[in-house]
Design an enzyme around this catalytic site. Structure first.
Site, PDB file in Angstrom:
ATOM      1  CB  CYS A 113      59.998  47.949  50.268  1.00  0.00           C
ATOM      2  SG  CYS A 113      58.437  48.579  49.646  1.00  0.00           S
ATOM      3  CG  HIS A 244      59.479  44.049  51.121  1.00  0.00           C
ATOM      4  ND1 HIS A 244      58.748  44.654  52.106  1.00  0.00           N
ATOM      5  CD2 HIS A 244      58.979  44.509  49.937  1.00  0.00           C
ATOM      6  CE1 HIS A 244      57.843  45.449  51.550  1.00  0.00           C
ATOM      7  NE2 HIS A 244      57.965  45.376  50.231  1.00  0.00           N
ATOM      8  CG  ASN A 274      54.374  46.269  50.399  1.00  0.00           C
ATOM      9  OD1 ASN A 274      55.101  46.674  51.297  1.00  0.00           O
ATOM     10  ND2 ASN A 274      54.713  46.332  49.118  1.00  0.00           N
TER      11      ASN A 274
HETATM   12  O1  UT7 Z   1      56.979  46.717  47.804  1.00  0.00           O
HETATM   13  C1  UT7 Z   1      57.547  47.233  46.633  1.00  0.00           C
HETATM   14  C2  UT7 Z   1      57.425  46.386  45.489  1.00  0.00           C
HETATM   15  N1  UT7 Z   1      56.094  46.125  45.070  1.00  0.00           N
HETATM   16  C3  UT7 Z   1      55.813  44.953  44.551  1.00  0.00           C
HETATM   17  O2  UT7 Z   1      56.685  44.120  44.570  1.00  0.00           O
HETATM   18  C4  UT7 Z   1      54.473  44.683  43.916  1.00  0.00           C
HETATM   19  C5  UT7 Z   1      54.681  44.018  42.595  1.00  0.00           C
HETATM   20  N2  UT7 Z   1      53.511  43.741  41.790  1.00  0.00           N
HETATM   21  C6  UT7 Z   1      52.486  42.918  42.154  1.00  0.00           C
HETATM   22  O3  UT7 Z   1      52.403  42.467  43.276  1.00  0.00           O
HETATM   23  C7  UT7 Z   1      51.534  42.498  41.068  1.00  0.00           C
HETATM   24  O4  UT7 Z   1      52.015  42.956  39.836  1.00  0.00           O
HETATM   25  C8  UT7 Z   1      50.074  42.996  41.256  1.00  0.00           C
HETATM   26  C9  UT7 Z   1      49.428  42.227  42.386  1.00  0.00           C
HETATM   27  C10 UT7 Z   1      50.070  44.481  41.526  1.00  0.00           C
HETATM   28  C11 UT7 Z   1      49.266  42.701  39.987  1.00  0.00           C
HETATM   29  O5  UT7 Z   1      49.334  41.327  39.630  1.00  0.00           O
HETATM   30  P1  UT7 Z   1      49.713  40.895  38.134  1.00  0.00           P
HETATM   31  O6  UT7 Z   1      49.666  39.432  38.099  1.00  0.00           O
HETATM   32  O7  UT7 Z   1      51.015  41.539  37.784  1.00  0.00           O
HETATM   33  O8  UT7 Z   1      48.506  41.471  37.310  1.00  0.00           O
HETATM   34  P2  UT7 Z   1      48.505  42.462  36.053  1.00  0.00           P
HETATM   35  O9  UT7 Z   1      48.892  43.837  36.483  1.00  0.00           O
HETATM   36  O10 UT7 Z   1      49.245  41.850  34.925  1.00  0.00           O
HETATM   37  O11 UT7 Z   1      46.973  42.464  35.722  1.00  0.00           O
HETATM   38  C12 UT7 Z   1      46.290  41.266  35.313  1.00  0.00           C
HETATM   39  C13 UT7 Z   1      44.831  41.589  35.099  1.00  0.00           C
HETATM   40  C14 UT7 Z   1      44.575  42.829  34.252  1.00  0.00           C
HETATM   41  O12 UT7 Z   1      43.465  42.577  33.423  1.00  0.00           O
HETATM   42  P3  UT7 Z   1      43.653  42.145  31.863  1.00  0.00           P
HETATM   43  O13 UT7 Z   1      44.438  43.258  31.249  1.00  0.00           O
HETATM   44  O14 UT7 Z   1      44.413  40.854  31.922  1.00  0.00           O
HETATM   45  O15 UT7 Z   1      42.256  42.009  31.399  1.00  0.00           O
HETATM   46  C15 UT7 Z   1      44.222  43.880  35.276  1.00  0.00           C
HETATM   47  O16 UT7 Z   1      43.402  44.904  34.754  1.00  0.00           O
HETATM   48  O17 UT7 Z   1      44.191  41.839  36.370  1.00  0.00           O
HETATM   49  C16 UT7 Z   1      43.457  43.082  36.294  1.00  0.00           C
HETATM   50  N3  UT7 Z   1      43.448  43.691  37.625  1.00  0.00           N
HETATM   51  C17 UT7 Z   1      42.507  43.405  38.541  1.00  0.00           C
HETATM   52  N4  UT7 Z   1      41.445  42.586  38.526  1.00  0.00           N
HETATM   53  C18 UT7 Z   1      40.689  42.514  39.654  1.00  0.00           C
HETATM   54  C19 UT7 Z   1      44.309  44.582  38.154  1.00  0.00           C
HETATM   55  N5  UT7 Z   1      43.964  44.880  39.414  1.00  0.00           N
HETATM   56  C20 UT7 Z   1      42.846  44.175  39.680  1.00  0.00           C
HETATM   57  C21 UT7 Z   1      42.034  44.053  40.823  1.00  0.00           C
HETATM   58  N6  UT7 Z   1      40.962  43.210  40.764  1.00  0.00           N
HETATM   59  N7  UT7 Z   1      42.266  44.732  41.977  1.00  0.00           N
END
Ligand code: UT7
Length: 319
Positions: A113, A244, A274
């Site tokens: 990125c 970004h 993204n």
């Molecule tokens: O471009 C290069 C760099 N990339 C980035 O900067 C991306 C960085 N990361 C992110 O944008 C975020 O971490 C995500 C959007 C990918 C995820 O958000 P988060 O707030 O970090 O969520 P998490 O991974 O901590 O997951 C929270 C919950 C989990 O459930 P439990 O364990 O709390 O029950 C996941 O299983 O959300 C669940 N989850 C979903 N729920 C519904 C994960 N993906 C989904 C989904 N729909 N698609």
């Protein structure tokens, strides 16, 4: 000799993929995606449209807007993590061919990125050394080719698109790119990666989202603080802050920590998701087309990606 940011162009694929597409196929909701990422839709290229096709269309626009001919371009750099071919030929070679440009140096760079800022830095160095005069830099991605659409934690984040710019030589310091800082830390390689075809895993992008999120906020913030300090710049010296576009929450956290006003922050993530190396030039292009970016505007670019890589730039737009 100084390097000046002469023009910008982008290509946005026509096909819109809304969050509903994901809701219909996996265990997720529109509310979750919007709340956690800010993304409402992304663009997806046609099956027969490749990264080099997207890059070529963006490049044509940038060349036209720079008021130069394709024969004036003397270096082509394409940043991509989704090239048409695995290791060769480079996407830059394919773009050169599609533009009808012959006999110039053309290469791809892999900085995820941060790719566009890395390419900008390389263009600047080639121009300042006197080796090149008009460098075409491109960030082009068909990420839909490398996204694992069975992984609900990453697949909804990414989209396709391309952006390009012409960086030209000038002897007018007032029109020059002010500064660019690029860096990398390979010890964090496992946060974002695409396994090689010879490995036992499929060659789809993998991301440790939550860990990446935290490192992104920290790195993007300190990166801007450093470049602003090093150049004695204050927030009011910046017309547009163009980070970004990975996640609305990341941009909000970084923008708030740096105390930029809402009208300075550029946000396109809701519409395009993204698009990795294409996200910054696509956002610059949007500001150019809607009139926010003018000749003489000062823009601050900031990116973070797999590698890990990161970089920032203070640029005077000279288009
Ligand atoms: O471009 C290069 C760099 N990339 C980035 O900067 C991306 C960085 N990361 C992110 O944008 C975020 O971490 C995500 C959007 C990918 C995820 O958000 P988060 O707030 O970090 O969520 P998490 O991974 O901590 O997951 C929270 C919950 C989990 O459930 P439990 O364990 O709390 O029950 C996941 O299983 O959300 C669940 N989850 C979903 N729920 C519904 C994960 N993906 C989904 C989904 N729909 N698609």
């Amino acid at each position: 000799m100084y390097a000046s940011f002469k023009s910008i162009g982008a290509y946005i694929p026509e096909q819109i993929r809304t969050n509903q597409w994901f809701v219909d196929r996996m265990d997720t909701t529109n509310e979750w995606i919007v709340k956690r990422t800010g993304i409402e839709q992304r663009r997806i290229a046609q099956e027969d449209e490749n990264t080099s096709d997207l890059g070529t269309k963006a490049a044509k626009l940038a060349i036209n807007r720079a008021n130069i001919q394709t024969t004036d371009v003397d270096l082509i750099i394409c940043a991509t993590i989704s090239p048409d071919f695995l290791t060769m030929p480079s996407t830059a070679c394919l773009i050169a061919h599609k533009l009808g440009i012959k006999d110039v140096m053309a290469l791809d760079i892999s900085a995820a990125c941060t790719g566009f800022i890395y390419a900008l830095n390389i263009a600047k160095a080639f121009i300042e050394s006197g080796m090149k005069k008009n460098v075409l830099i491109i960030g082009a991605e068909k990420l839909s080719n490398i996204v694992d659409y069975t992984d609900r934690t990453t697949c909804m984040l990414f989209g396709d698109g391309a952006g390009a710019a012409i960086i030209s030589a000038t002897d007018d310091k007032d029109k020059a790119i002010v500064d660019i800082q690029c860096s990398a830390d390979g010890s964090l390689q496992d946060l974002l990666l695409t396994p090689a075809p010879h490995s036992s895993e499929a060659s789809f992008m993998q991301m440790k989202g939550n860990e990446t999120f935290k490192v992104a906020v920290r790195t993007l913030t300190s990166d801007v603080q450093k470049i602003m300090e090093n150049n004695s710049y204050k927030n009011e010296d910046i017309d547009l802050f163009i980070p970004h576009q990975a996640n609305y929450r990341i941009i909000k956290a970084v923008g708030d920590a740096l105390k930029f006003k809402d009208e300075q922050k550029v946000l396109t993530v809701a519409k395009y998701g993204n698009t990795s190396s294409a996200s910054i030039p696509m956002a610059i292009n949007e500001c150019f087309e809607d009139g926010r970016l003018k000749n003489g505007s000062t823009i601050l670019l900031d990116a973070f990606g797999g590698g890990l890589t990161w970089g920032s730039a203070i640029v005077k737009f000279n288009g």
